[in-house]
Design a protein around this motif. Sequence first.
Motif, short mmCIF file in Angstrom:
data_model
loop_
_atom_site.label_atom_id
_atom_site.label_comp_id
_atom_site.label_asym_id
_atom_site.label_seq_id
_atom_site.Cartn_x
_atom_site.Cartn_y
_atom_site.Cartn_z
N GLY A 181 0.57 -0.94 -0.05
CA GLY A 181 -0.22 -0.72 0.09
C GLY A 181 0.93 0.85 0.22
O GLY A 181 0.37 2.27 -0.50
N LEU A 182 1.59 0.90 0.65
CA LEU A 182 3.00 2.15 0.52
C LEU A 182 3.71 2.31 -0.41
O LEU A 182 3.84 3.65 -0.88
CB LEU A 182 4.20 2.22 2.01
N ARG A 183 3.94 1.61 -0.94
CA ARG A 183 4.09 1.70 -2.23
C ARG A 183 3.63 1.94 -3.60
O ARG A 183 3.65 3.01 -4.68
CB ARG A 183 4.63 0.34 -2.68
N ASP A 184 2.15 1.68 -3.50
CA ASP A 184 0.90 2.14 -4.28
C ASP A 184 0.92 4.18 -4.65
O ASP A 184 0.94 4.58 -5.46
CB ASP A 184 -0.37 1.55 -4.08
N ILE A 185 1.10 4.71 -2.93
CA ILE A 185 1.55 6.07 -2.79
C ILE A 185 2.70 6.89 -3.31
O ILE A 185 2.80 7.56 -2.83
CB ILE A 185 0.71 6.45 -2.14
N ASP A 186 4.12 5.50 -3.82
CA ASP A 186 5.24 6.13 -3.66
C ASP A 186 5.98 6.56 -2.70
O ASP A 186 6.89 7.26 -2.48
CB ASP A 186 5.16 6.81 -5.55
N PHE A 187 5.23 6.13 -1.36
CA PHE A 187 5.74 6.47 0.05
C PHE A 187 6.95 5.30 0.59
O PHE A 187 5.77 4.04 0.43
CB PHE A 187 5.26 6.36 1.23
N LEU A 188 8.81 4.92 0.06
CA LEU A 188 8.84 4.46 0.01
C LEU A 188 10.00 4.39 1.28
O LEU A 188 10.73 3.18 1.71
CB LEU A 188 10.06 3.91 -1.57
N LYS A 189 9.91 5.16 1.75
CA LYS A 189 11.12 4.88 2.93
C LYS A 189 10.19 5.13 4.26
O LYS A 189 10.03 6.51 4.33
CB LYS A 189 12.07 7.00 2.57
N PHE A 190 10.65 4.58 5.09
CA PHE A 190 10.48 4.68 6.00
C PHE A 190 11.78 3.72 7.26
O PHE A 190 12.18 3.21 6.62
CB PHE A 190 8.37 4.00 5.92
N TRP A 191 11.33 3.84 8.36
CA TRP A 191 11.68 3.15 9.79
C TRP A 191 11.31 1.92 10.13
O TRP A 191 9.43 2.01 10.51
CB TRP A 191 11.85 4.04 11.04
N LEU A 192 11.20 1.15 10.28
CA LEU A 192 10.98 -0.29 11.22
C LEU A 192 11.61 0.00 12.87
O LEU A 192 13.59 -0.47 13.09
CB LEU A 192 11.39 -1.25 10.01
N ILE A 193 11.02 -0.16 13.59
CA ILE A 193 11.03 -0.23 15.05
C ILE A 193 11.58 -1.11 15.59
O ILE A 193 10.86 -2.24 15.29
CB ILE A 193 10.20 0.90 16.27
N THR A 194 12.73 -1.60 16.19
CA THR A 194 13.47 -2.78 16.46
C THR A 194 13.69 -2.51 17.62
O THR A 194 14.01 -1.52 18.62
CB THR A 194 14.43 -3.77 16.15
N SER A 195 14.11 -3.87 18.21
CA SER A 195 14.77 -3.48 20.16
C SER A 195 16.43 -3.74 19.62
O SER A 195 16.72 -4.89 18.99
CB SER A 195 13.46 -4.52 20.34
N GLN A 196 16.47 -2.99 20.87
CA GLN A 196 17.93 -3.33 20.83
C GLN A 196 18.52 -4.80 21.19
O GLN A 196 17.51 -5.53 22.13
CB GLN A 196 18.62 -2.43 21.76
N GLU A 197 19.25 -5.67 20.58
CA GLU A 197 19.53 -7.37 20.52
C GLU A 197 20.45 -6.68 21.75
O GLU A 197 21.26 -6.32 22.31
CB GLU A 197 20.80 -7.62 19.93
N GLY A 198 19.89 -7.96 22.31
CA GLY A 198 20.24 -8.36 23.70
C GLY A 198 19.76 -8.08 24.78
O GLY A 198 20.15 -8.16 26.07
N LYS A 199 18.49 -7.08 24.68
CA LYS A 199 17.69 -6.37 25.84
C LYS A 199 16.39 -6.91 25.59
O LYS A 199 16.08 -7.76 24.54
CB LYS A 199 18.11 -4.99 25.27
N PRO A 200 15.36 -7.17 26.69
CA PRO A 200 14.36 -7.32 26.52
C PRO A 200 13.54 -6.32 26.16
O PRO A 200 14.16 -5.32 25.84
CB PRO A 200 14.50 -7.55 28.21
#
Length: 200
Positions: A181-200
């Motif tokens: 859906g984001l590709r269809d509106i040509d919005f291709l740059k975004f962040w994916l939120i992750t948790s830091q490895e090794g932390k709960p």
Amino acid sequence: MARVKPKRHGVVTDMTAMCDVAFLLLTFFILTTQFKKPDVEQIKPPSSISEKLLPDASLMTINATPDGKFYFQPVENASERLQLLEKMGQKYNLTFDNKEKAAFQKVQAIGVPMNQLKSYLDLSDEEQKSFKSPKGIPMDSTNKQLIDWVQQSLSVNPDYKLAIKGDVTTEYPKVKSLFEGLRDIDFLKFWLITSQEGKP
């Protein structure tokens, strides 16, 4: 030779002034700090080694729960939120009264279809905090309301950034439909939120 005792009044005054300044600074930081809002539902993002911090301003966020429901969190700017609400209302033929507009300005996240938005905004603050959406914002091949929230936000301010926070157990087809859906509106740059490895 007589000894002159040093005067201590200046030292006491200086220390008092320093304490006053420190207290004022502490009060200022407490009052102006924006604390991170908790997620509407429990989401455990996948881990990574990245430590890049997200910008606080002009950031909209999409949350994907473990069962594939989507929530949309608009940017914090209250006046721009009102513009967004008006644009979404125009698109879906809805009008909002002043009470609903005020509620939208401080809402944590939207997790309902547009035909339920007015009733959601009419809930009390406590009811909104404890509200768990049964279906979330629609996002599939026939109903892309989530993409409409993003697109109308960008029409308010094209400089907005987007972050997506998905649970590590969220099924891929749900997230895939969002990416398409984001590709269809040509919005291709975004962040994916992750948790830091090794932390709960």
